[in-house]
Design a protein around this motif. Structure first.
Motif, PDB file in Angstrom:
ATOM      1  N   MET A  30       0.834  -1.216   0.000  1.00  0.00           N
ATOM      2  CA  MET A  30       0.000   0.000   0.000  1.00  0.00           C
ATOM      3  C   MET A  30       0.862   1.257   0.000  1.00  0.00           C
ATOM      4  O   MET A  30       0.474   2.288  -0.523  1.00  0.00           O
ATOM      5  N   HIS A 143      -4.119   1.183  12.564  1.00  0.00           N
ATOM      6  CA  HIS A 143      -4.851   2.436  12.365  1.00  0.00           C
ATOM      7  C   HIS A 143      -3.878   3.595  12.123  1.00  0.00           C
ATOM      8  O   HIS A 143      -4.086   4.419  11.227  1.00  0.00           O
ATOM      9  N   VAL A 146      -2.430   3.275   8.711  1.00  0.00           N
ATOM     10  CA  VAL A 146      -3.379   3.696   7.666  1.00  0.00           C
ATOM     11  C   VAL A 146      -3.371   5.218   7.523  1.00  0.00           C
ATOM     12  O   VAL A 146      -3.262   5.751   6.422  1.00  0.00           O
ATOM     13  N   VAL A 147      -3.455   5.916   8.643  1.00  0.00           N
ATOM     14  CA  VAL A 147      -3.480   7.387   8.587  1.00  0.00           C
ATOM     15  C   VAL A 147      -2.179   7.906   7.979  1.00  0.00           C
ATOM     16  O   VAL A 147      -2.192   8.782   7.104  1.00  0.00           O
ATOM     17  N   LEU A 149      -0.142   6.416   5.930  1.00  0.00           N
ATOM     18  CA  LEU A 149       0.053   6.139   4.499  1.00  0.00           C
ATOM     19  C   LEU A 149      -0.836   7.036   3.645  1.00  0.00           C
ATOM     20  O   LEU A 149      -0.467   7.399   2.530  1.00  0.00           O
ATOM     21  N   VAL A 150      -1.996   7.433   4.159  1.00  0.00           N
ATOM     22  CA  VAL A 150      -2.847   8.361   3.405  1.00  0.00           C
ATOM     23  C   VAL A 150      -2.215   9.754   3.402  1.00  0.00           C
ATOM     24  O   VAL A 150      -2.137  10.403   2.361  1.00  0.00           O
ATOM     25  N   ARG A 201      -4.227  -6.882  -2.818  1.00  0.00           N
ATOM     26  CA  ARG A 201      -4.562  -5.518  -3.261  1.00  0.00           C
ATOM     27  C   ARG A 201      -5.488  -5.581  -4.469  1.00  0.00           C
ATOM     28  O   ARG A 201      -6.357  -4.733  -4.639  1.00  0.00           O
ATOM     29  N   ALA A 204      -9.048  -7.361  -2.801  1.00  0.00           N
ATOM     30  CA  ALA A 204      -9.760  -6.855  -1.621  1.00  0.00           C
ATOM     31  C   ALA A 204     -10.367  -5.480  -1.876  1.00  0.00           C
ATOM     32  O   ALA A 204      -9.815  -4.680  -2.629  1.00  0.00           O
ATOM     33  N   GLY A 205     -11.502  -5.248  -1.212  1.00  0.00           N
ATOM     34  CA  GLY A 205     -12.159  -3.948  -1.326  1.00  0.00           C
ATOM     35  C   GLY A 205     -12.033  -3.123  -0.060  1.00  0.00           C
ATOM     36  O   GLY A 205     -12.419  -1.962  -0.034  1.00  0.00           O
ATOM     37  N   ASN A 206     -11.507  -3.728   0.994  1.00  0.00           N
ATOM     38  CA  ASN A 206     -11.291  -2.964   2.225  1.00  0.00           C
ATOM     39  C   ASN A 206     -10.100  -3.543   2.987  1.00  0.00           C
ATOM     40  O   ASN A 206      -9.530  -4.567   2.590  1.00  0.00           O
ATOM     41  N   LEU A 207      -9.737  -2.872   4.070  1.00  0.00           N
ATOM     42  CA  LEU A 207      -8.494  -3.207   4.776  1.00  0.00           C
ATOM     43  C   LEU A 207      -8.524  -4.617   5.361  1.00  0.00           C
ATOM     44  O   LEU A 207      -7.572  -5.389   5.188  1.00  0.00           O
ATOM     45  N   ASN A 208      -9.611  -4.968   6.046  1.00  0.00           N
ATOM     46  CA  ASN A 208      -9.667  -6.292   6.666  1.00  0.00           C
ATOM     47  C   ASN A 208      -9.625  -7.387   5.617  1.00  0.00           C
ATOM     48  O   ASN A 208      -9.006  -8.434   5.823  1.00  0.00           O
ATOM     49  N   MET A 210      -8.125  -7.158   2.794  1.00  0.00           N
ATOM     50  CA  MET A 210      -6.735  -7.225   2.312  1.00  0.00           C
ATOM     51  C   MET A 210      -5.885  -8.071   3.253  1.00  0.00           C
ATOM     52  O   MET A 210      -5.113  -8.927   2.815  1.00  0.00           O
ATOM     53  N   ASP A 258     -12.337  -2.451  -7.119  1.00  0.00           N
ATOM     54  CA  ASP A 258     -12.931  -1.116  -7.185  1.00  0.00           C
ATOM     55  C   ASP A 258     -13.743  -0.888  -8.449  1.00  0.00           C
ATOM     56  O   ASP A 258     -14.422   0.121  -8.575  1.00  0.00           O
TER      57      ASP A 258
END
Lengths: 260, 249
Positions: A30, A143, A146-147, A149-150, A201, A204-208, A210, A258
């Motif tokens: 990611m 968590h 995630v923050v 990396l965004v 990647r 998956a459509g969401n973190l869990n 993935m 996606d």
């Protein structure tokens, strides 16, 4: 410990290693740091070579150079203007070359591609503890990761020490490499952290999801590869990665999550 | 938290209104030999609305990044104790296939801010995101949806300062109106200090308590009516700006 229990211990450890690799690899993919992550494992080779020369446990040498490589990547990312990829491309490839010059024969092959060999009960226990630490790190820090990396800037305003988090992540990545050296070697271990996560990647459509897909692919590849190695009397490392690669190519047949 | 606590907090916030929540003195930022801005000084009163305007490349975003500690700077940046910042950056380059949904992103903030999922519900209600939108990967959201998500993210954890770098960028007209209303409501009802970088001078005029005009340094700082004069705007942007205060009266 009896031979059978050691074999079971080795299998359990390989599955724990695969779980850790599947989880920690998600963030490498990611964060688009697959090149750095893959090449980091190469830096273990000169460490192994020096340890063998000094008649020490090769794993100790690997740990030392991996720790140094980790700090180097981290320092380059945060303190210099040189691109990380340039440094990784130069330094880690040179490390691989130097390590290969210092090693030869079966030791070199085992170090490059993995050779399970004999494992002690203590190694299994220490390995399982290391795997638990890595899984725990991802569970607790996911968590914050995630923050960061965004947006590292947003992470700063959330009170996240992004530099420290980055170093911790890279150290956990290096620890996962150490776990897998026995099974996959310095050339292939990075792949078990990247290929399952890259497959996830795509699917998956969401973190869990993935995390779940990546771990499943890593564990499945390890199980099937190890079983195939037993049947064909070959080393397990190349077979594990071949299976993981096959699963990745299969994932290409499915439309992206996606676009569904 | 019970009703009386909320009321006490509002009273406490009201009593502190007018005191600076941020003091900036002689702030300078340079990238090597390239000076972005120098010697910028201003203060922001608690519960006020500060707008930062200036031409492209004037250092507005760099100023915000310096204020949150993401950019090396010299000078003094003094936030009041107990500040909780919600920050909305200008533009984020998110890959379309990143398997992170809006819900993953907001849950991450709730966990990091150690607040419950109720805070997420409140935040998405405030900015008007449909719950179904949160199921989409953040890279696949429209510009407007993602911008609202970022504002909702900033609101989780009850910040007392909101810093927004061009929050209306990529948002349609009704969405822009909603963003402005949300910010105004947060400021008036909850005493949140709002700091906005904006190119929309009419929005700045309507909502800002003070305006900073930035162009390699502080050109002007004060109330919109004093600062947003044709002469200043012409100096700032280097061209005539068709903006007349009396149109908005």
């Amino acid at each position: 410990m009896s031979t059978i229990s050691i074999e079971v211990g080795s299998l359990v450890l390989s599955l724990a290693m695969a779980t850790a690799a599947g989880l920690i690899g998600c963030f490498a993919v990611m964060r688009r740091m697959t090149l750095a992550a893959d090449a980091l494992s190469h830096v273990a080779l000169p460490g192994i070579a020096v340890a063998v020369l000094l008649r020490l446990d090769p794993l100790l040498g690997a740990i030392a150079t991996l720790a140094a490589g980790t700090v180097l990547i981290w320092a380059v990312e945060w303190r210099t203007a040189i691109s990380t990829e340039t440094i990784v491309g130069v330094v880690f490839s040179v490390a691989l070359a130097v390590g290969a010059m210092m090693t030869s024969g079966e030791t070199l092959l085992d170090a490059l591609f993995g050779g399970a060999g004999k494992i002690t009960g203590l190694e299994v226990i220490l390995g399982l503890i290391a795997a638990a630490v890595i899984v725990g790190f991802v569970a607790i820090k996911r968590h914050a990761l995630v923050v960061a990396l965004v947006s590292p800037d947003i992470a700063l305003t959330c009170g996240i020490d992004v530099r420290r988090l980055d170093l911790m992540y890279l150290l956990m990545f290096a620890l996962t490499v150490v776990l897998g050296l026995r099974y996959l070697g310095v050339l292939l271990m990075g792949s078990l952290m990247i290929i399952p996560a890259a497959t996830a990647r795509r699917l998956a459509g969401n973190l869990n999801a993935m995390f779940a897909v990546s771990t499943t692919v890593a564990v499945l590849a390890t199980l099937v590869g190890t079983y195939a190695a037993t049947l064909t009397h070959r080393e397990s490392g190349p077979l594990i990665i071949t299976v993981a690669g096959g699963l990745f190519f299969l994932s290409l047949l499915r439309p992206r999550a996606d676009s569904v | 938290m019970n009703q009386s606590n909320v009321s006490n907090e509002k009273q406490a916030a009201a009593s502190k209104a007018g005191h600076p929540i941020l003091v900036v003195e002689h702030l300078s930022v340079a990238f090597g030999a390239l000076e972005v801005f120098r010697d910028v000084s201003f203060s922001v009163a608690r519960g006020s609305a500060l707008a930062v305007i200036g031409p492209n490349g004037s250092g507005k975003s760099v100023l915000f990044r310096a204020l949150i500690g993401a950019e090396k700077s010299s000078g003094v940046i003094r936030w009041a104790p107990g500040v909780r910042i919600g920050y909305v950056p200008q533009k984020l380059d998110i890959e379309r296939d990143l398997p992170l949904t809006g819900r993953d992103f907001l849950r991450a903030k709730a966990a990091v801010a150690r607040t419950g999922f109720d805070a997420i519900r409140r935040a998405i209600e405030r900015v008007g995101i449909a719950p179904e939108t949160l199921k989409r990967p953040i890279g696949a959201m429209s510009g407007g949806q993602f911008q609202r998500l970022l504002i909702a993210f900033a609101l989780v954890g009850d910040p007392n300062v909101l810093m927004l770098d061009e929050p209306a960028a990529g948002v349609d007209a009704p969405g822009q109106e909603r963003v402005s209303e949300t910010l105004e409501r947060l400021r008036e009802r909850d005493g949140v200090t709002v700091m906005v970088i904006s190119h929309d001078l009419s929005v700045v005029f309507r909502h800002a308590t003070n305006v900073i005009c930035l162009a390699r340094g502080l050109k002007s700082f004060g109330a919109p009516r004093e600062v947003l004069t044709p002469k200043m705007l012409s100096e700032l942007y280097g061209t005539e700006i068709g903006f007349h205060v009396h149109d908005l009266d």
